[in-house]
Design a protein around this motif. Structure first.
Motif, PDB file in Angstrom:
ATOM      1  N   VAL A 112       4.811 -22.937  18.678  1.00 64.72           N
ATOM      2  CA  VAL A 112       5.099 -21.874  17.715  1.00 64.72           C
ATOM      3  C   VAL A 112       5.405 -20.557  18.425  1.00 64.72           C
ATOM      4  CG1 VAL A 112       4.147 -20.529  15.801  1.00 64.72           C
ATOM      5  CG2 VAL A 112       3.647 -22.973  15.988  1.00 64.72           C
ATOM      6  N   GLU A 113       4.610 -20.186  19.399  1.00 70.00           N
ATOM      7  CA  GLU A 113       4.733 -18.893  20.071  1.00 70.00           C
ATOM      8  C   GLU A 113       5.040 -19.109  21.543  1.00 70.00           C
ATOM      9  OE1 GLU A 113       5.458 -15.439  20.311  1.00 70.00           O
ATOM     10  OE2 GLU A 113       4.233 -15.544  18.511  1.00 70.00           O
ATOM     11  N   ASP A 114       6.122 -18.517  22.020  1.00 72.86           N
ATOM     12  CA  ASP A 114       6.499 -18.683  23.419  1.00 72.86           C
ATOM     13  C   ASP A 114       6.049 -17.506  24.286  1.00 72.86           C
ATOM     14  OD1 ASP A 114       8.214 -16.808  22.410  1.00 72.86           O
ATOM     15  OD2 ASP A 114      10.033 -17.697  23.236  1.00 72.86           O
ATOM     16  N   ARG A 115       5.204 -16.643  23.728  1.00 69.78           N
ATOM     17  CA  ARG A 115       4.703 -15.482  24.466  1.00 69.78           C
ATOM     18  C   ARG A 115       3.214 -15.644  24.769  1.00 69.78           C
ATOM     19  NH1 ARG A 115       6.644 -10.789  20.499  1.00 69.78           N
ATOM     20  NH2 ARG A 115       5.936 -12.339  19.008  1.00 69.78           N
ATOM     21  N   PHE A 116       2.765 -14.892  25.762  1.00 69.03           N
ATOM     22  CA  PHE A 116       1.349 -14.848  26.121  1.00 69.03           C
ATOM     23  C   PHE A 116       1.046 -13.444  26.627  1.00 69.03           C
ATOM     24  CE2 PHE A 116       3.801 -16.364  29.697  1.00 69.03           C
ATOM     25  CZ  PHE A 116       3.333 -15.637  30.776  1.00 69.03           C
ATOM     26  N   LEU A 117      -0.224 -13.109  26.751  1.00 71.34           N
ATOM     27  CA  LEU A 117      -0.647 -11.792  27.214  1.00 71.34           C
ATOM     28  C   LEU A 117      -1.431 -11.907  28.513  1.00 71.34           C
ATOM     29  CD1 LEU A 117      -1.862 -10.211  23.858  1.00 71.34           C
ATOM     30  CD2 LEU A 117       0.218  -9.649  25.117  1.00 71.34           C
ATOM     31  N   LEU A 118      -1.185 -10.974  29.410  1.00 70.39           N
ATOM     32  CA  LEU A 118      -1.950 -10.835  30.638  1.00 70.39           C
ATOM     33  C   LEU A 118      -2.613  -9.465  30.622  1.00 70.39           C
ATOM     34  CD1 LEU A 118       0.709 -12.083  33.183  1.00 70.39           C
ATOM     35  CD2 LEU A 118      -1.493 -13.164  32.793  1.00 70.39           C
ATOM     36  N   ALA A 119      -3.862  -9.408  30.997  1.00 70.01           N
ATOM     37  CA  ALA A 119      -4.563  -8.129  31.133  1.00 70.01           C
ATOM     38  C   ALA A 119      -5.115  -8.049  32.551  1.00 70.01           C
ATOM     39  CB  ALA A 119      -5.693  -8.027  30.119  1.00 70.01           C
ATOM     40  N   ALA A 120      -5.093  -6.845  33.112  1.00 70.37           N
ATOM     41  CA  ALA A 120      -5.590  -6.643  34.476  1.00 70.37           C
ATOM     42  C   ALA A 120      -6.618  -5.524  34.483  1.00 70.37           C
ATOM     43  CB  ALA A 120      -4.426  -6.313  35.415  1.00 70.37           C
ATOM     44  N   ASP A 135       9.718 -14.308  31.715  1.00 71.24           N
ATOM     45  CA  ASP A 135      10.059 -12.887  31.672  1.00 71.24           C
ATOM     46  C   ASP A 135       8.775 -12.122  31.402  1.00 71.24           C
ATOM     47  OD1 ASP A 135      12.897 -13.075  31.965  1.00 71.24           O
ATOM     48  OD2 ASP A 135      13.013 -13.785  29.902  1.00 71.24           O
ATOM     49  N   PHE A 136       8.656 -10.938  31.981  1.00 71.73           N
ATOM     50  CA  PHE A 136       7.474 -10.108  31.808  1.00 71.73           C
ATOM     51  C   PHE A 136       7.886  -8.732  31.298  1.00 71.73           C
ATOM     52  CE2 PHE A 136       6.421 -13.114  35.189  1.00 71.73           C
ATOM     53  CZ  PHE A 136       5.277 -13.684  34.678  1.00 71.73           C
ATOM     54  N   ARG A 137       7.021  -8.139  30.458  1.00 73.82           N
ATOM     55  CA  ARG A 137       7.248  -6.802  29.916  1.00 73.82           C
ATOM     56  C   ARG A 137       5.903  -6.093  29.870  1.00 73.82           C
ATOM     57  NH1 ARG A 137       7.074  -4.195  24.789  1.00 73.82           N
ATOM     58  NH2 ARG A 137       6.208  -6.043  23.822  1.00 73.82           N
ATOM     59  N   VAL A 177      -7.738 -10.476  36.634  1.00 74.41           N
ATOM     60  CA  VAL A 177      -6.615 -10.658  35.726  1.00 74.41           C
ATOM     61  C   VAL A 177      -6.969 -11.815  34.802  1.00 74.41           C
ATOM     62  CG1 VAL A 177      -5.324 -12.186  37.286  1.00 74.41           C
ATOM     63  CG2 VAL A 177      -4.105 -10.897  35.561  1.00 74.41           C
ATOM     64  N   THR A 178      -6.590 -11.710  33.537  1.00 81.50           N
ATOM     65  CA  THR A 178      -6.879 -12.769  32.583  1.00 81.50           C
ATOM     66  C   THR A 178      -5.635 -13.047  31.753  1.00 81.50           C
ATOM     67  OG1 THR A 178      -8.457 -13.528  30.905  1.00 81.50           O
ATOM     68  CG2 THR A 178      -7.783 -11.225  30.797  1.00 81.50           C
ATOM     69  N   ILE A 179      -5.574 -14.236  31.201  1.00 78.50           N
ATOM     70  CA  ILE A 179      -4.414 -14.662  30.417  1.00 78.50           C
ATOM     71  C   ILE A 179      -4.916 -15.174  29.067  1.00 78.50           C
ATOM     72  CG2 ILE A 179      -4.436 -16.999  31.383  1.00 78.50           C
ATOM     73  CD1 ILE A 179      -1.345 -16.848  31.376  1.00 78.50           C
ATOM     74  N   ALA A 180      -4.147 -14.922  28.025  1.00 79.96           N
ATOM     75  CA  ALA A 180      -4.549 -15.323  26.674  1.00 79.96           C
ATOM     76  C   ALA A 180      -3.307 -15.626  25.849  1.00 79.96           C
ATOM     77  CB  ALA A 180      -5.353 -14.213  26.007  1.00 79.96           C
ATOM     78  N   PRO A 181      -3.468 -16.410  24.788  1.00 79.62           N
ATOM     79  CA  PRO A 181      -2.336 -16.631  23.882  1.00 79.62           C
ATOM     80  C   PRO A 181      -1.914 -15.305  23.251  1.00 79.62           C
ATOM     81  CG  PRO A 181      -4.130 -18.151  23.389  1.00 79.62           C
ATOM     82  CD  PRO A 181      -4.657 -17.164  24.377  1.00 79.62           C
ATOM     83  N   TYR A 182      -0.660 -15.199  22.894  1.00 83.43           N
ATOM     84  CA  TYR A 182      -0.133 -13.976  22.281  1.00 83.43           C
ATOM     85  C   TYR A 182      -0.720 -13.790  20.889  1.00 83.43           C
ATOM     86  CZ  TYR A 182       3.094 -10.466  20.574  1.00 83.43           C
ATOM     87  OH  TYR A 182       3.626  -9.320  20.058  1.00 83.43           O
ATOM     88  N   ASP A 183      -1.128 -12.568  20.610  1.00 87.64           N
ATOM     89  CA  ASP A 183      -1.614 -12.190  19.289  1.00 87.64           C
ATOM     90  C   ASP A 183      -1.196 -10.750  19.062  1.00 87.64           C
ATOM     91  OD1 ASP A 183      -2.900 -11.629  16.930  1.00 87.64           O
ATOM     92  OD2 ASP A 183      -4.904 -12.101  17.650  1.00 87.64           O
TER      93      ASP A 183
END
Length: 109
Positions: A30-38, A56-58, A83-89
């Motif tokens: 459904v969602e092709d994006r994800f979030l990274l936080a540092a 691609d990163f933004r 650094v952590t990774i999570a599904p896009y919300d």
């Protein structure tokens, strides 16, 4: 120091530099994006083009470090501790609307 995040085959990203780790992208159909936080306060939106295995990163929120985005690669120039990774919300993203100006009391004559 810094870290560089690059897309890897098999829905993974590699983190190299102060932190060395390969992370699995939390991807669904459904969602092709994800979030990274540092730890420097950066919030990055990543996008996976699954058919092409291309990333691609933004930068959504600039942290303390300098962010450099290149095709399929992101570099954070700062001493990144985690650094952590999570599904896009979309609910997790800050409201980037205009902020009101402070109001000043009128000068009494």
């Amino acid at each position: 120091m810094s870290i560089t995040i690059t897309g890897q085959p098999g829905q993974r990203i590699a983190v190299a530099g102060d932190i060395i780790k390969t992370l699995r992208v939390p991807y669904d159909e459904v969602e092709d994006r994800f979030l990274l936080a540092a730890s420097d306060g950066s919030l990055i939106e990543g996008r996976l083009e699954a058919e092409e295995d291309r990333f691609d990163f933004r930068v959504v929120v600039d942290g303390a470090g300098i962010s450099r985005v290149a095709p399929g690669e992101l570099t954070l120039d700062w001493a990144v501790e985690w650094v952590t990774i999570a599904p896009y919300d979309a609910g997790a993203l800050p409201d980037c609307g205009p902020r009101p100006l402070p109001l000043f009391d009128a000068m009494a004559d």
